[in-house]
Design an enzyme around this catalytic site. Structure first.
Site, PDB file in Angstrom:
ATOM      1  N   ASP A  35      75.437  16.763  -1.142  1.00 35.89           N
ATOM      2  CA  ASP A  35      74.345  16.318  -0.622  1.00 35.89           C
ATOM      3  C   ASP A  35      74.666  14.823  -0.070  1.00 35.89           C
ATOM      4  O   ASP A  35      75.400  14.159  -0.503  1.00 35.89           O
ATOM      5  CB  ASP A  35      73.127  16.335  -1.514  1.00 35.89           C
ATOM      6  N   GLY A  36      73.751  14.390   0.936  1.00 34.31           N
ATOM      7  CA  GLY A  36      73.980  13.119   1.718  1.00 34.31           C
ATOM      8  C   GLY A  36      74.636  13.026   2.742  1.00 34.31           C
ATOM      9  O   GLY A  36      74.823  11.884   3.365  1.00 34.31           O
ATOM     10  N   ASN A  37      75.105  13.851   3.625  1.00 32.18           N
ATOM     11  CA  ASN A  37      75.768  13.966   4.757  1.00 32.18           C
ATOM     12  C   ASN A  37      74.875  13.086   5.760  1.00 32.18           C
ATOM     13  O   ASN A  37      75.582  12.196   6.744  1.00 32.18           O
ATOM     14  CB  ASN A  37      76.038  15.157   5.304  1.00 32.18           C
ATOM     15  N   GLY A  38      73.662  13.589   5.757  1.00 28.82           N
ATOM     16  CA  GLY A  38      72.576  13.005   6.878  1.00 28.82           C
ATOM     17  C   GLY A  38      72.519  11.279   6.830  1.00 28.82           C
ATOM     18  O   GLY A  38      72.648  10.664   7.660  1.00 28.82           O
ATOM     19  N   ARG A  39      72.380  10.755   5.536  1.00 31.69           N
ATOM     20  CA  ARG A  39      72.287   9.589   5.138  1.00 31.69           C
ATOM     21  C   ARG A  39      73.546   8.814   5.599  1.00 31.69           C
ATOM     22  O   ARG A  39      73.394   7.753   5.953  1.00 31.69           O
ATOM     23  CB  ARG A  39      71.755   9.408   3.670  1.00 31.69           C
ATOM     24  N   HIS A  52      77.954  15.541   8.646  1.00 32.51           N
ATOM     25  CA  HIS A  52      78.599  16.727   8.313  1.00 32.51           C
ATOM     26  C   HIS A  52      80.132  16.974   8.427  1.00 32.51           C
ATOM     27  O   HIS A  52      80.793  17.751   7.634  1.00 32.51           O
ATOM     28  CB  HIS A  52      77.701  17.968   8.987  1.00 32.51           C
ATOM     29  N   TRP A  84      67.242  26.871   7.128  1.00 34.40           N
ATOM     30  CA  TRP A  84      66.767  27.282   8.568  1.00 34.40           C
ATOM     31  C   TRP A  84      65.778  26.271   9.219  1.00 34.40           C
ATOM     32  O   TRP A  84      65.412  26.437  10.393  1.00 34.40           O
ATOM     33  CB  TRP A  84      66.331  28.920   8.453  1.00 34.40           C
ATOM     34  N   LEU A 146      92.809  29.646  -7.586  1.00 27.98           N
ATOM     35  CA  LEU A 146      91.524  28.973  -7.550  1.00 27.98           C
ATOM     36  C   LEU A 146      90.433  29.669  -6.855  1.00 27.98           C
ATOM     37  O   LEU A 146      90.857  30.413  -5.836  1.00 27.98           O
ATOM     38  CB  LEU A 146      91.482  27.623  -6.941  1.00 27.98           C
ATOM     39  N   ARG A 199      75.953  16.838  -8.348  1.00 29.00           N
ATOM     40  CA  ARG A 199      75.265  16.729  -7.275  1.00 29.00           C
ATOM     41  C   ARG A 199      75.469  15.128  -6.628  1.00 29.00           C
ATOM     42  O   ARG A 199      75.539  14.274  -7.384  1.00 29.00           O
ATOM     43  CB  ARG A 199      73.626  16.960  -7.515  1.00 29.00           C
ATOM     44  N   SER A 207      67.402  22.414  -6.291  1.00 28.56           N
ATOM     45  CA  SER A 207      67.284  23.148  -5.039  1.00 28.56           C
ATOM     46  C   SER A 207      67.595  24.416  -4.737  1.00 28.56           C
ATOM     47  O   SER A 207      68.506  24.867  -3.841  1.00 28.56           O
ATOM     48  CB  SER A 207      68.274  22.153  -3.973  1.00 28.56           C
ATOM     49  N   GLU A 218      76.183  21.647 -17.607  1.00 31.68           N
ATOM     50  CA  GLU A 218      76.018  20.092 -17.683  1.00 31.68           C
ATOM     51  C   GLU A 218      75.872  19.585 -16.292  1.00 31.68           C
ATOM     52  O   GLU A 218      76.383  20.086 -15.462  1.00 31.68           O
ATOM     53  CB  GLU A 218      77.470  19.468 -18.326  1.00 31.68           C
TER      54      GLU A 218
HETATM   55  C1  FPP Z   1      73.440  18.378   2.666  1.00 30.96           C
HETATM   56  O1  FPP Z   1      73.351  16.785   3.471  1.00 30.96           O
HETATM   57  C2  FPP Z   1      74.486  19.051   3.397  1.00 30.96           C
HETATM   58  C3  FPP Z   1      74.348  20.228   4.002  1.00 30.96           C
HETATM   59  C4  FPP Z   1      73.063  20.921   4.174  1.00 30.96           C
HETATM   60  C5  FPP Z   1      75.711  20.963   4.496  1.00 30.96           C
HETATM   61  C6  FPP Z   1      76.722  20.762   3.748  1.00 30.96           C
HETATM   62  C7  FPP Z   1      77.812  21.293   4.538  1.00 30.96           C
HETATM   63  C8  FPP Z   1      79.073  20.685   4.645  1.00 30.96           C
HETATM   64  C9  FPP Z   1      79.789  19.717   3.961  1.00 30.96           C
HETATM   65  C10 FPP Z   1      80.031  21.094   5.665  1.00 30.96           C
HETATM   66  C11 FPP Z   1      80.752  22.526   5.476  1.00 30.96           C
HETATM   67  C12 FPP Z   1      81.068  23.241   4.238  1.00 30.96           C
HETATM   68  C13 FPP Z   1      81.634  24.384   4.117  1.00 30.96           C
HETATM   69  C14 FPP Z   1      81.842  24.829   2.710  1.00 30.96           C
HETATM   70  C15 FPP Z   1      82.223  25.258   5.233  1.00 30.96           C
HETATM   71  P1  FPP Z   1      71.995  16.462   4.051  1.00 30.96           P
HETATM   72  O2  FPP Z   1      72.140  16.859   5.440  1.00 30.96           O
HETATM   73  O3  FPP Z   1      70.730  17.024   3.492  1.00 30.96           O
HETATM   74  O4  FPP Z   1      72.040  14.966   3.913  1.00 30.96           O
HETATM   75  P2  FPP Z   1      70.647  14.028   3.623  1.00 30.96           P
HETATM   76  O5  FPP Z   1      70.050  14.618   2.370  1.00 30.96           O
HETATM   77  O6  FPP Z   1      71.311  12.676   3.564  1.00 30.96           O
HETATM   78  O7  FPP Z   1      69.803  14.216   5.064  1.00 30.96           O
END
Ligand code: FPP
Length: 251
Positions: A35-39, A52, A84, A146, A199, A207, A218
């Site tokens: 989590d946290g790609n957007g931020r 992402h 979605w 793995l 997480r 979630s 854990e």
């Molecule tokens: C949550 O961050 C992340 C996602 C919904 C997408 C995760 C996908 C990847 C890391 C890329 C692809 C991975 C694979 C295994 C092919 P968010 O967008 O909810 O971030 P935010 O909460 O900060 O907005």
């Protein structure tokens, strides 16, 4: 005494040194909510897609480190049944990214001995993504270093519903349904019990992730945003897991 983290990191720079970890203190199955790609992107005034993409770059080092630390299976939460509802453009970007990632990373993971499996409902995924999934599963099916499970269009509740539907269509009687039978109808019945959930980005939520499988897991929650998550922090989580006293409902 040298810590697990130091030993694995040292081994990575000097591959001839082998690491001897205590298997009893190493999680067999680690599940990660990335989590946290957007931020991460917002903080840099970048579009969310850049977050992402940065998230994808972290995958290889984390999976490598997991294998070196003695972890047997990793599940990555890539896209949930709820995702979605995100703007169409972001969903499209994510699907494109899954496709590119599959093309770019699958051969590399295959070479390293990873077996890839995808968890989730396939029907809503674009056809090219389904084809890439099939190809990745077929190519890597005999690997044993793995197990990498990618949860894509995955929901813990959907998984439970799907398992129940399949038990009904197989004609099981109520007496035949117990926890062992139920577990055989999950998406990846062969996967070991999830020991550790990681997480990122600090949210204290499950979630809809692996609801059945995390019964005794854990939880390691870190404020680090996924694109900043490092091998070192992964190993810190593994070390932390090793210090936990797991009681499985006992005393
Ligand atoms: C949550 O961050 C992340 C996602 C919904 C997408 C995760 C996908 C990847 C890391 C890329 C692809 C991975 C694979 C295994 C092919 P968010 O967008 O909810 O971030 P935010 O909460 O900060 O907005």
């Amino acid at each position: 005494m040298e810590s697990l983290r130091e030993r694995v990191l040292q081994r990575r720079s000097e591959p001839k040194n082998s690491v001897h970890l205590d298997p009893a203190r190493t999680p067999r199955h680690v599940a990660i909510i990335m989590d946290g790609n957007g931020r991460w992107a917002q903080r840099r005034w970048l579009p969310r897609a850049a977050g992402h993409r940065a998230g994808v770059a972290v995958l290889t080092p984390i999976l490598e480190t997991a294998g070196e630390a003695g972890v047997k299976a990793v599940t990555l939460y890539a896209f949930s049944t709820e995702n979605w509802v995100r703007p169409e453009e972001e969903v499209h970007t994510l699907m494109e990214l899954f496709l590119q990632t599959a093309k770019g990373k699958v051969p590399e993971l295959h070479e390293r001995g990873a077996r890839l499996r995808f968890l989730g409902r396939r029907e809503r995924l674009p056809e090219p993504v389904c084809e890439a999934i099939q190809h990745a599963e077929e190519l890597t099916k005999n690997n044993d270093k793995l197990d990498v499970y990618v949860a894509l269009n995955y929901g813990g509740r959907s998984e439970i519903v799907d398992a129940t539907r399949r038990m009904i269509s197989d004609g099981l009687s109520p007496e035949e349904v117990d926890e062992t039978t139920f577990a055989r109808y999950l998406y990846a019945p062969e996967a070991p019990e999830v020991d550790l959930v990681i997480r990122t980005s600090g949210e204290l939520r499950v979630s809809n992730f692996l609801l059945w499988q995390i019964a005794y897991a854990e939880f390691y929650v870190t404020d680090t945003l996924w694109p900043d998550f490092s091998s070192e922090e992964f190993l810190r989580a593994i070390e932390w897991f090793g210090s936990r006293s797991r009681r499985w409902g006992g005393v």
